[in-house]
Write a protein that holds these residues in place. Structure first.
Motif, PDB file in Angstrom:
ATOM      1  N   ASN A 194      10.288  -8.570  49.682  1.00  0.00           N
ATOM      2  CA  ASN A 194      10.751  -8.766  48.313  1.00  0.00           C
ATOM      3  C   ASN A 194      12.005  -7.952  47.993  1.00  0.00           C
ATOM      4  OD1 ASN A 194       9.002 -10.798  47.231  1.00  0.00           O
ATOM      5  ND2 ASN A 194       7.356  -9.317  47.348  1.00  0.00           N
ATOM      6  N   GLU A 195      12.362  -6.999  48.859  1.00  0.00           N
ATOM      7  CA  GLU A 195      13.636  -6.282  48.701  1.00  0.00           C
ATOM      8  C   GLU A 195      14.811  -7.182  49.031  1.00  0.00           C
ATOM      9  OE1 GLU A 195      14.322  -2.648  50.769  1.00  0.00           O
ATOM     10  OE2 GLU A 195      12.583  -1.674  49.873  1.00  0.00           O
TER      11      GLU A 195
ATOM     12  N   LEU B 245       5.985 -15.346  58.911  1.00  0.00           N
ATOM     13  CA  LEU B 245       4.982 -15.907  58.002  1.00  0.00           C
ATOM     14  C   LEU B 245       4.798 -15.028  56.769  1.00  0.00           C
ATOM     15  CD1 LEU B 245       2.267 -17.203  60.480  1.00  0.00           C
ATOM     16  CD2 LEU B 245       4.050 -18.514  59.325  1.00  0.00           C
ATOM     17  N   GLU B 246       4.820 -13.713  56.964  1.00  0.00           N
ATOM     18  CA  GLU B 246       4.697 -12.806  55.813  1.00  0.00           C
ATOM     19  C   GLU B 246       5.874 -12.982  54.859  1.00  0.00           C
ATOM     20  OE1 GLU B 246       2.224  -9.354  58.243  1.00  0.00           O
ATOM     21  OE2 GLU B 246       4.354  -9.065  57.833  1.00  0.00           O
TER      22      GLU B 246
ATOM     23  N   ARG C 242      10.502 -15.862  50.812  1.00  0.00           N
ATOM     24  CA  ARG C 242      11.805 -15.447  51.335  1.00  0.00           C
ATOM     25  C   ARG C 242      12.065 -16.218  52.620  1.00  0.00           C
ATOM     26  NH1 ARG C 242      11.131 -13.124  46.882  1.00  0.00           N
ATOM     27  NH2 ARG C 242      12.369 -11.335  46.270  1.00  0.00           N
ATOM     28  N   PRO C 243      13.160 -16.988  52.680  1.00  0.00           N
ATOM     29  CA  PRO C 243      13.443 -17.757  53.884  1.00  0.00           C
ATOM     30  C   PRO C 243      13.834 -16.857  55.045  1.00  0.00           C
ATOM     31  CG  PRO C 243      15.278 -17.924  52.381  1.00  0.00           C
ATOM     32  CD  PRO C 243      14.197 -17.147  51.663  1.00  0.00           C
ATOM     33  N   VAL C 244      13.702 -17.405  56.237  1.00  0.00           N
ATOM     34  CA  VAL C 244      13.896 -16.640  57.460  1.00  0.00           C
ATOM     35  C   VAL C 244      14.946 -17.316  58.335  1.00  0.00           C
ATOM     36  CG1 VAL C 244      12.742 -15.726  59.526  1.00  0.00           C
ATOM     37  CG2 VAL C 244      11.466 -15.931  57.373  1.00  0.00           C
ATOM     38  N   VAL C 245      15.805 -16.492  58.920  1.00  0.00           N
ATOM     39  CA  VAL C 245      16.691 -16.921  59.995  1.00  0.00           C
ATOM     40  C   VAL C 245      16.169 -16.230  61.235  1.00  0.00           C
ATOM     41  CG1 VAL C 245      19.045 -16.961  60.905  1.00  0.00           C
ATOM     42  CG2 VAL C 245      18.653 -17.146  58.427  1.00  0.00           C
ATOM     43  N   ALA C 246      15.804 -17.018  62.236  1.00  0.00           N
ATOM     44  CA  ALA C 246      15.148 -16.446  63.417  1.00  0.00           C
ATOM     45  C   ALA C 246      15.611 -17.113  64.700  1.00  0.00           C
ATOM     46  CB  ALA C 246      13.631 -16.592  63.284  1.00  0.00           C
TER      47      ALA C 246
ATOM     48  N   GLY D 218      12.467 -20.987  50.449  1.00  0.00           N
ATOM     49  CA  GLY D 218      11.488 -19.962  50.104  1.00  0.00           C
ATOM     50  C   GLY D 218      10.224 -20.560  49.510  1.00  0.00           C
ATOM     51  N   LYS D 219      10.397 -21.462  48.558  1.00  0.00           N
ATOM     52  CA  LYS D 219       9.254 -22.111  47.896  1.00  0.00           C
ATOM     53  C   LYS D 219       8.465 -22.958  48.896  1.00  0.00           C
ATOM     54  CE  LYS D 219       8.303 -25.307  44.044  1.00  0.00           C
ATOM     55  NZ  LYS D 219       7.800 -26.476  44.756  1.00  0.00           N
TER      56      LYS D 219
END
Length: 186
Positions: free
Chosen positions: A98-99, A117-118, A124-128, A171-172
């Motif tokens: 959330n930061e 997943l967390e 919060r979307p992820v770039v991985a 994110g949603k």
């Protein structure tokens, strides 16, 4: 399966410390398998398009002290000390996600991306990096890039940092996917 409590990993407002600042976060130990060096190089690229970007990397610096030292030297060499923080251990992972606006995962190998997943559970979307089980968790709900490709990692992060609508939509939808597909009850 998602072992973390979906009632703990919930979307929240950014805290005052990062509010108004484009922020990339990660929850990972500082070790070669997590390829923090590529993350550092990506930060150097991102800051050229998003000048006030902040990367906050939370995780133990004691797992591989020599690698941590190498990463700190690279940060200094690239002169990105004002943009990239190895913040050390954090005892509340839900707060980490959330930061930030976006979460980054740069591993060269990953059994299953629990941190992704967390982050998704926190909307919060992820770039991985596209390694092992990451595609299963993220495809269609985040941005996948080749491992060890700082430019691709930077491009994904820049896209999400600049496109608020895409970031909010992923994110949603990511949270909905985690709640639907990755809870222990499923």
């Amino acid at each position: 399966l998602f072992r973390s409590d979906p009632h703990v990993f919930v979307p929240g407002e950014k805290p005052v410390a990062t509010r108004g600042t484009p922020t990339v976060v990660a929850a990972t130990n500082i070790m070669p398998l997590k390829d923090i060096e590529t993350m550092i190089r990506a930060c150097d690229i991102v800051r050229k398009e998003v000048p006030n970007v902040q990367f906050r990397i939370y995780g133990s610096k004691q797992v591989d002290p020599a690698y941590t030292k190498k990463c700190m030297a690279l940060i200094k060499h690239l002169r990105i000390e004002d943009h990239f923080l190895l913040a050390g251990y954090h005892n509340n992972p839900a707060e980490i996600y959330n930061e930030g606006d976006v979460t980054v995962l740069s591993s060269i190998s990953e059994a299953f991306p629990y941190t992704a997943l967390e982050s998704m559970a926190c909307a919060r979307p992820v770039v991985a990096t596209d390694v092992a089980g990451v595609r299963e968790a993220l495809e269609g709900y985040g941005i996948l890039v080749p491992p060890r490709d700082a430019q691709a990692l930077a491009n994904g992060l820049t896209t999400l940092l600049k496109d608020i609508e895409l970031r909010q939509r992923l994110g949603k939808e990511g949270r909905e996917r985690v709640l639907l597909m990755f809870r222990i009850s499923q």
